[in-house]
Design a protein around this motif. Structure first.
Motif, PDB file in Angstrom:
ATOM      1  N   ARG C  86      -8.386 -23.433 -67.802  1.00 54.08           N
ATOM      2  CA  ARG C  86      -8.269 -24.882 -67.678  1.00 54.08           C
ATOM      3  C   ARG C  86      -9.563 -25.545 -67.251  1.00 54.08           C
ATOM      4  O   ARG C  86      -9.724 -26.757 -67.359  1.00 54.08           O
ATOM      5  N   PHE C 515       4.609 -31.111 -64.334  1.00 53.87           N
ATOM      6  CA  PHE C 515       4.255 -29.705 -64.490  1.00 53.87           C
ATOM      7  C   PHE C 515       4.837 -28.971 -63.282  1.00 53.87           C
ATOM      8  O   PHE C 515       4.381 -29.154 -62.167  1.00 53.87           O
ATOM      9  N   GLY C 516       5.846 -28.185 -63.540  1.00 51.01           N
ATOM     10  CA  GLY C 516       6.542 -27.537 -62.436  1.00 51.01           C
ATOM     11  C   GLY C 516       7.891 -28.186 -62.230  1.00 51.01           C
ATOM     12  O   GLY C 516       8.392 -28.898 -63.107  1.00 51.01           O
ATOM     13  N   THR C 535      -4.242 -28.785 -62.561  1.00 52.04           N
ATOM     14  CA  THR C 535      -3.179 -27.957 -63.122  1.00 52.04           C
ATOM     15  C   THR C 535      -3.354 -26.502 -62.700  1.00 52.04           C
ATOM     16  O   THR C 535      -2.397 -25.833 -62.293  1.00 52.04           O
ATOM     17  N   ALA C 536      -4.584 -26.014 -62.753  1.00 52.47           N
ATOM     18  CA  ALA C 536      -4.835 -24.626 -62.369  1.00 52.47           C
ATOM     19  C   ALA C 536      -4.497 -24.419 -60.899  1.00 52.47           C
ATOM     20  O   ALA C 536      -3.884 -23.414 -60.526  1.00 52.47           O
ATOM     21  N   GLU C 539      -0.782 -24.478 -60.472  1.00 47.29           N
ATOM     22  CA  GLU C 539      -0.256 -23.227 -61.030  1.00 47.29           C
ATOM     23  C   GLU C 539      -0.409 -22.098 -60.008  1.00 47.29           C
ATOM     24  O   GLU C 539       0.527 -21.343 -59.740  1.00 47.29           O
ATOM     25  N   ASN C 540      -1.588 -22.001 -59.415  1.00 51.02           N
ATOM     26  CA  ASN C 540      -1.831 -20.962 -58.416  1.00 51.02           C
ATOM     27  C   ASN C 540      -0.907 -21.130 -57.221  1.00 51.02           C
ATOM     28  O   ASN C 540      -0.341 -20.167 -56.712  1.00 51.02           O
ATOM     29  N   GLN C 542       1.909 -22.693 -57.092  1.00 49.12           N
ATOM     30  CA  GLN C 542       3.283 -22.385 -57.508  1.00 49.12           C
ATOM     31  C   GLN C 542       3.502 -20.880 -57.516  1.00 49.12           C
ATOM     32  O   GLN C 542       4.535 -20.383 -57.059  1.00 49.12           O
ATOM     33  N   ALA C 543       2.481 -20.152 -58.004  1.00 48.58           N
ATOM     34  CA  ALA C 543       2.590 -18.696 -58.037  1.00 48.58           C
ATOM     35  C   ALA C 543       2.762 -18.143 -56.639  1.00 48.58           C
ATOM     36  O   ALA C 543       3.370 -17.092 -56.432  1.00 48.58           O
ATOM     37  N   SER C 549       4.238 -29.651 -57.542  1.00 49.30           N
ATOM     38  CA  SER C 549       4.181 -29.927 -58.976  1.00 49.30           C
ATOM     39  C   SER C 549       3.026 -30.879 -59.234  1.00 49.30           C
ATOM     40  O   SER C 549       2.398 -31.376 -58.296  1.00 49.30           O
TER      41      SER C 549
END
Ligand SMILES: Cc1ncc(C[n+]2csc(CCOP(=O)(O)OP(=O)(O)O)c2C)c(N)n1
Ligand SMILES: Cc1ncc(C[n+]2csc(CCOP(=O)(O)OP(=O)(O)O)c2C)c(N)n1
Ligand code: SF4
Ligand code: SF4
Ligand SMILES: [Mg+2]
Ligand SMILES: [Mg+2]
Lengths: 340, 624, 624, 340
Positions: C86, C515-516, C535-536, C539-540, C542-543, C549
């Protein structure tokens, strides 16, 4: 322009600032920088009374390299900034450093008006016939058909000729010189500085990165004698090295003639910087390579009261005719009435 | 409000004399009819008489539209009274209409039982047609709800001037004074101030002076003798703070304020500008005062004007510019340069109707967003707004105080209403004015162009000072040293510092004051030229017992420190603005207050009643 | 992330082969060292190899500072991987530094155990001094935490090219390919794509082609044979949507999008502009495509550029302009004219560091306020922002769709990061592109220039059409008829209608996507070029199990209709911006949400980790 | 410029719009409006292919009164708006109407550049030597020392001469005329319209409200013969009514001579509109009242390919050399790779 206020005469290097000079190696700007410093030293001016104002462009970084007051303003507006400086303090020696894009493209309007007002400043236009700082688009002085990033098929814009524009805008001092001819450069800069009123100098400047060799015709050993003509006041227009050639007037058109035989210097057009009307200067400004040798030197130099001089004169006169300019007086002007 | 009624002898007859607390008169006619002059004379006379006055000229948008057309109508409204007048008034009590076009465009604003004086000679077929009347409104009965006085002003004026030896055209130009004479009689005003003015003005043209004198008097005596007038009005002097007064428009006040600021700091004033309606009069006023070392520069455009101001500030002058919306748009880039170089300067924007060329002669408040955001990058700047014509004087001084103390450009948002409107201005004692000092460093060991003082201001080192040579410009500067600097951390530091400096100005400004109780149901928050209308409306609503107060921002960025706190003390906040809600936006964002907007975008100021109605709409019209 | 480890034979020796999910390489050196080219070659090769790639060039601010100085350092960073990338990455895994100045300005960004490849020949006394090193950093031990590979690149390059017959200077220019060769070996990349490029590029200069070929191979074999390298990396192809790809910078994508929009509507494209960093490349790209009826006009300044666009739109072209912050400031007034005349046009602003000239080659997002407010009067305009280099293509088409459908100027806020950054672009199927239609009325009985359709758009009647002659301009227009009109009520109606029209655009844009999870503790709301990093980071996070989100606004005015609703579903809202909080301000004002700003103003994009850290600062780093 | 596309020849009044004309009664703008309409009718052009673009000023209201396409743009920018119009659709006949402030003050830069590019449009500058719309400040063409609201002590700005500026900026067609001489006005307008390339016309225009009588010298019965000189191509420069006078060249300076006796017309300077170099036109533009009669008519008229013509030519050439300019082709340009 020049003022002999410095008590100790400064050397050229005294006019240099502590900043690293950041032009491309080989750029014509270096030569101009060093001649400006030299001329300031010759003139014996002081650093603190000298102000360099520029716009934006490679050339416009100039003020950083001078140990004087300096203003690296915004694109095209240096003449207007300089007008404010000069009107606020007419004692200052003000120089404008600008490029062909800065002065004639975005700054065209201020250029016109600073000139026609005859503000007592010096405008140095570093003409490299390209936008240097933005990496090489054609400029208003680029030759017709020039291929650049923004004109890959060749530009369809006819160029402006800075001297013709300046003369069309009532300039009182107009000159041209070239980066590599440092002696002539120094001479012209000094003349410009000494002129009271607007002094406009076009300096042919090589941009070896984006427009290398643009002025090769005027600097090359083999060609320069035939492509340039160095003006001298009250002298006939001659050029050409060994085979002396000259410029003769044919009606309103200049023509090239070889001297010798029938043609003598007396038949030639004589230069006169001080003609009240600028038609001669204009005609000279129309001589372009390759049809003609391009005149170098002072095209026009006439006296006229300066803008800031007259502006301040009006103030002085008003003050004289009204010594008590107190706020009380100001506030009580007009119709007043008392409430008790 | 009628405050008294009596009867007196007027000439051979008796008239009723009604005492009023205040009254509103409007003269309207063709651009060439001299309505501005008639209005100004009535204003001056009333002020000298001791009334409080407030005025509003209304110019046509075209230079001189064809005679008799709607586009050519020019008006001048004034209110005068025995109480404080906060605006030139909503609806008009007396309307003087010199032709059908003037009647058509102005009759809507006349009170239902108001007095209408018409020049009946002008109601010819041609003029009626130009005004778009199919039938003569003087005949149709449509004006019946007014007290209509039809006067053959043209004829009577010609008659009055008949021995003057002047041409018909010049005589025609006197008719405004006939109408003025009638109004003078109606309000029992003295003619002397105008007679004095006539002889001063036309000293070299005795025929003109005489004609004007005669027709003024003829008008007055027409009122006195004609039977048509049965009522005369009086408006007593107001209780006004003692002192010497003078009438000033906002633009004149602004000009005087600029001169005063420079003079107080012993500086020359540089004013670089390009003419634009409604700001040009500031230039005109300044250009007259060269003896105060006022250096006006009429630039080739607004960009040059702004750039010259930046240059003049660099060179050490008190530098200012004035313009209106479209001109401000053009100045954006150079203002950014002023912000980056942190030089002191004042930028006056006399707002007019937009967008684009918009409504050039009309008022509006729609440039607040532009003032705050209208530049590239993070370019914070102090923004002020005067609240009345006279306040333009004070705000000009305040602007220079901030500019010089904090080394920053300051924007002043005036508007067309303030600029052309006038009110009596109490001439201040010079010693009572703020002290302004501009200091310039001299050579020393440790000069750095971007070293800051406690206010975060950098030094104002000016060319000509030995040893302080330095270079400034529009590229990012290194902290303290001021060299060109691309360092990421430095950039963030400088961006935050420039913002912090502007925020710090709040330490030097007075807290936001509340008009009325400091807590309650509703707060009206205003800014700029709406002050008079908002205050008057709130005053009226308070008189009705409603729980409403108002507060007015003269400083918009930064706002007074207590702004959020003031807002929090009211249940509701209403923000009346002559735009779509620009202050509203700032207030909501800063304070997360669910403020309501009240917006009018008609090129006209608020009427008091409009705001009053809105208050009642929100609070109900019952006292709590 | 290491995904595999094995051993293989390299030449006569054994090396460990480490499989990576993704990696980040940066080439840096003097402006003259060809770093942009080396980076581009590695990018292309990796893309062709099947990796996802993302790139970021970093140009010096000066045209060509003296060789070896800090100011002259030029860099090119790229990330390539087997997963979706990204951003071009935060910290670098492999840094190639061609001289001490490059080392100095870039070493901070190298991961603690990263690989550093230096051209040790350049670490001479003179170069060290120019870079401000007192001692040779290769000797002081300060680089010990990295895997340092000192390679005498100058010498080896000279050796490789020695039979080429080229001058020393030309040979010197090949050294970037030696470095590239080393990196190719390090990642086991094929040399063919670059070899093909060399022969295509230098076809007419066989000596140069040969020299470059030889030095590239020499670099590769140097890696293979020298014992100093004991590890080699592999990065497997990514799972990428099938199709034909091409690498595009944001500026290139924007240019193609503009051409596509015009072509889709069967129109000529007019692009009036004045060069300015970082927008000029749009002009350069467009100027090449004259065969697509692209009419580029390099104007004398930004004002002329903007005015020409208004004129071209009037005449019926698809008209656009591009600039950067200071240029946008200059365009303000003429943009207002576009708004008042309600003509379709696209204004691209490639944001750079401000205020004023600021940091011309650096990125920033500080012109949102200017985009929305930077004009006089109430001048609403649609504002969009692309979220990635490739999205510039789509946004250009979207901008013209809105401009033509709603008859309005549309502003596109790109930025320096998007403009110069590149990513693989899946070449779209032309039939999948939006249908754009521009309709022009023909003579009929009831043409009125300001009569609106359901979308409130007025007709686009163009000169040359018989019978539809009409006049437009910057003065207020009467409703429907379009004559100049000073009527107060009409003005208010038109002001409100212009705003309403912009608001109506929301009916044609997709809802804001989350997103999420669509509800939770924290929402990150972003706009423009920060999309990748946000976003990245999300994403991290969220992981890691955090309740976070994100949502990204491509339409800033008007915003998607569900924006307020989306915000309301999260306890906290964080708005990361490369400015002082401009979207923050809008969101707070519109939705009265106590959103928090996360602001970076360093001329650089966000690093993923910065945002991740901020998320953890707010939520704690424990999953809920 | 002129196109004979109209099927029925329109009358002058057919070019008038339904708008009330809103200039001050007596304003010189009225005469110009009616001559423009007349000339359009003479040229036989169509309304729908004609576009009038203006800036801001009294003069700039012009487009409202024409039943053609019209654009009343913003102050000073009309040449730039017109450039967009003309490049987007070179088939249109584009006229720019501007004032001395609009064209030479705020609009100076666009004026310069539209001229030098030789865009095929007509620029009519209504020169009333004052800012009319803003109620009477001095303009860049106001005489030195002019007292106005903004210069109560007299202006200290030297004026610009529009023709000199235009010639300095490479204009291919330059002319001057005057509002009250309607025949000459019509003649010059028609010449301007017929010229392919930039046509610049300065029109002396009386502002009877803020600058009444500014051109009285050139219009007054008693004075006009001595203060104006009507140019005719290839004819000697004569003027003066009964006592015929002429202009002779003395070196580069013009001088006034009386005809008769020694001096014949052959001794005089001959006009030549078509000289490749503009020096004669420039010299004529320098003849100012009261020293000289002011030339009226066409100063210069030379052919040169037009800006938009060449721009479109490049596009046509590019299209020809690449007939399949499909989006597919465009998208697939550059290095591509396939992912499966
Ligand atoms: C308002 C604005 N527009 C555009 C630019 C971009 N720009 C900077 S310098 C320049 C042109 C430089 O050319 P020139 O004046 O000839 O100077 P040179 O670099 O050749 O010395 C341009 C277009 C800018 N800085 N500001
Ligand atoms: C940006 C901007 N600045 C200033 C103005 C105010 N203005 C309108 S017309 C004008 C000058 C008009 O003079 P000129 O061009 O000579 O036209 P004239 O009215 O004399 O015909 C000025 C200063 C404006 N409309 N817009
Ligand atoms: S780009 Fe050209 S003009 Fe600029 S510094 Fe380099 S050589 Fe000089
Ligand atoms: S002000 Fe002057 S130029 Fe303007 S319309 Fe009136 S007379 Fe004409
Ligand atoms: Mg240049
Ligand atoms: Mg004028």
């Amino acid at each position: 322009m020049c003022a002999d206020t410095a008590t100790v005469q400064l050397k050229a290097k005294d006019f240099g600032s502590d900043q690293d000079v950041r032009w491309c190696p080989g750029c014509g700007d270096y030569a101009i920088l060093s001649q400006v410093k030299k001329v300031l030293s010759t003139l014996g001016v002081s650093r603190e009374n000298t102000v360099f104002v520029s716009g934006i462009g490679c050339s416009s970084r100039f003020p950083y390299y001078m140990n004087t007051y300096g203003f690296h303003s915004i694109h095209g507006r240096a003449p207007a900034v300089a007008t404010g400086v000069k009107v606020a303090n007419p004692e200052l020696d003000v120089w404008v450093v600008t490029g062909d894009g800065d002065a004639l493209s975005i700054g065209g309007n201020h250029f016109l008006h600073a000139i026609r007002r005859n503000l007592n400043i010096n405008i140095l236009l570093f003409n490299n016939r390209i936008y240097g700082l933005t990496k090489g688009q054609y400029s208003p002085t680029s030759p017709f058909g020039k291929r650049t990033k923004s004109s890959p098929f060749g530009s369809v814009d006819y160029p402006l000729y800075p001297l013709s524009v300046a003369i069309g805008a009532e300039a009182t001092f107009v000159a041209r010189t070239i980066d590599v001819n440092v002696k002539h450069l120094a001479y012209v800069l000094e003349r410009a500085a000494r002129h009271k009123g607007i002094s406009f100098v076009e300096i042919y400047q090589n941009c070896n990165i984006f427009n290398d060799g643009s002025f090769l015709y005027a600097t090359g050993k083999d060609t320069k004698n035939d492509t340039t003509l160095y003006l001298e006041d009250n002298k006939p227009l001659v050029f050409g090295g060994d085979t002396k050639k000259g410029i003769r007037l044919n009606g309103m058109n200049p023509e090239i003639v070889e001297l010798g035989g029938d043609v003598t210097e007396d038949d030639l057009l004589f230069h006169d910087e001080k003609l009240a009307e600028p038609s001669l200067a204009y005609l000279l400004s129309r001589m372009h390579h390759p049809e003609f040798p391009e005149p170098m030197g002072v095209f026009r130099c006439v006296e006229r009261p300066t803008y800031e001089g007259m502006l301040v004169q009006q103030i002085d006169d008003a003050k004289k005719s009204d010594a008590d300019a107190s706020l009380e007086r100001l506030f009580n002007g007009g119709d007043t009435w008392d409430v008790k | 409000m009628v405050v008294s009624t009596q009867t007196k002898n007027a000439g051979q007859r008796q008239v009723k004399v009604v005492g009023l607390e205040s009254t509103i008169v409007r003269f309207c006619g063709d651009s060439g009819d001299g309505m501005q002059l008639a209005g100004t004379q009535l204003t001056n006379t009333s002020a000298i008489f001791g009334n409080d006055v407030s005025t509003l000229p209304d110019f046509p948008s075209e230079i001189r539209a064809p005679v008799g057309t709607l586009a050519g109508v020019s008006g001048f409204q004034l209110a005068f009274g025995s109480k404080k007048l906060r605006t030139p008034g909503d609806q008009v009590d007396v309307l003087v209409a010199m032709n059908p076009a003037a009647l058509k465009t102005n009759i809507e604003d006349l009170n239902a039982d108001g007095t209408l004086i018409v020049n009946e000679d002008a109601f010819t077929g041609g003029n009626l047609a130009k005004a778009g009347y199919e039938n003569n409104p003087l005949e149709t009965g449509e004006l019946d709800k007014y007290h209509v006085f039809r006067i053959p002003i043209d004829k009577l004026n010609t008659e009055a001037c008949k021995d003057s030896g002047l041409t018909g055209r010049t005589v025609g130009r006197c008719k405004n004074f006939f109408a003025l004479g009638v109004v003078y009689w109606l309000y029992g005003r003295p003619m002397e101030p105008t007679l004095d003015w006539i002889s001063a003005k036309f000293g070299t043209k005795p025929a003109v002076a005489e004609a004007n004198t005669k027709t003024l008097k003829a008008g007055y005596y027409y009122g006195e003798t004609t039977e048509i007038f049965t009522v005369q009005y009086t408006v007593a002097p107001a209780k006004i703070e003692a002192g010497r007064y003078r009438k000033l428009t906002g633009n004149e006040a602004m000009a005087l304020g600029l001169i005063a600021a420079a003079k107080l700091a012993n500086k020359s004033l540089f004013y670089g500008t390009y003419p634009i309606t409604p700001a040009s009069d500031i230039l005109h006023e300044l250009a007259r005062h060269k003896n105060y070392d006022v250096r006006t520069f009429q630039a080739e455009d607004e960009i040059a004007a702004m750039a010259s101001v930046v240059g003049a500030a660099f060179a050490g002058a008190f530098a200012a510019t004035g313009t209106s919306g479209p001109g401000l748009a053009l100045k954006s880039e150079a203002i950014g340069l002023g912000i980056m170089t942190e030089l002191p300067m004042v930028i006056i924007n006399v707002q007019r109707g937009g967008p684009s060329t918009g409504l050039p002669t009309k008022t509006e408040q729609a440039d607040l967003g532009q003032a705050i955001w209208g530049r590239n990058g993070e370019a914070p700047m102090c923004v002020l707004a005067p609240q009345s014509p006279g306040d333009c004087f004070d705000i000009a001084i305040e602007a220079f105080r901030i500019a010089v103390d904090y080394m920053t450009p300051v924007m002043v948002l005036s508007d067309g209403y303030l600029a052309n409107g006038a009110e009596p201005w109490k001439i201040p004692d010079v010693s009572s004015l703020p002290k302004l000092t501009a200091t310039h460093p001299q050579a020393g060991n440790d000069f750095h162009p971007y070293q800051r003082d406690a206010k975060l201001a950098r030094p104002w080192a000016i060319p000509g000072t030995t040893g302080l040579q330095h270079r400034i410009g529009g590229l990012e500067k290194s902290d303290i040293i001021g060299d060109v600097c691309y360092d990421p951390k430095n950039h963030e530091h400088m961006i935050r510092t420039r913002r912090e400096k502007i925020d710090k100005i709040a330490e030097s400004i007075p807290p936001l004051e509340v008009f009325g109780e400091t807590t309650g149901e509703l707060l009206l928050l205003g800014w700029g030229g709406t002050y008079g209308a908002i205050t008057a409306a709130v005053e009226n609503a308070q008189a009705k017992g409603l729980s409403v107060s108002s507060a007015h921002l003269r400083h918009l960025d930064p706002m007074p420190k207590n702004t959020g706190e003031v807002l929090s003390r009211f249940k509701k906040v209403l923000i009346p603005e002559l735009n779509m809600g620009q202050l509203l936006m700032l207030i909501r964002a800063h304070f997360l207050v669910d403020a309501i907007g009240f917006n009018k975008i008609q090129g006209k100021p608020f009427m008091i009643c409009e705001i009053e109605n809105k208050i009642e709409e929100i609070l109900g019209n019952k006292p709590r």
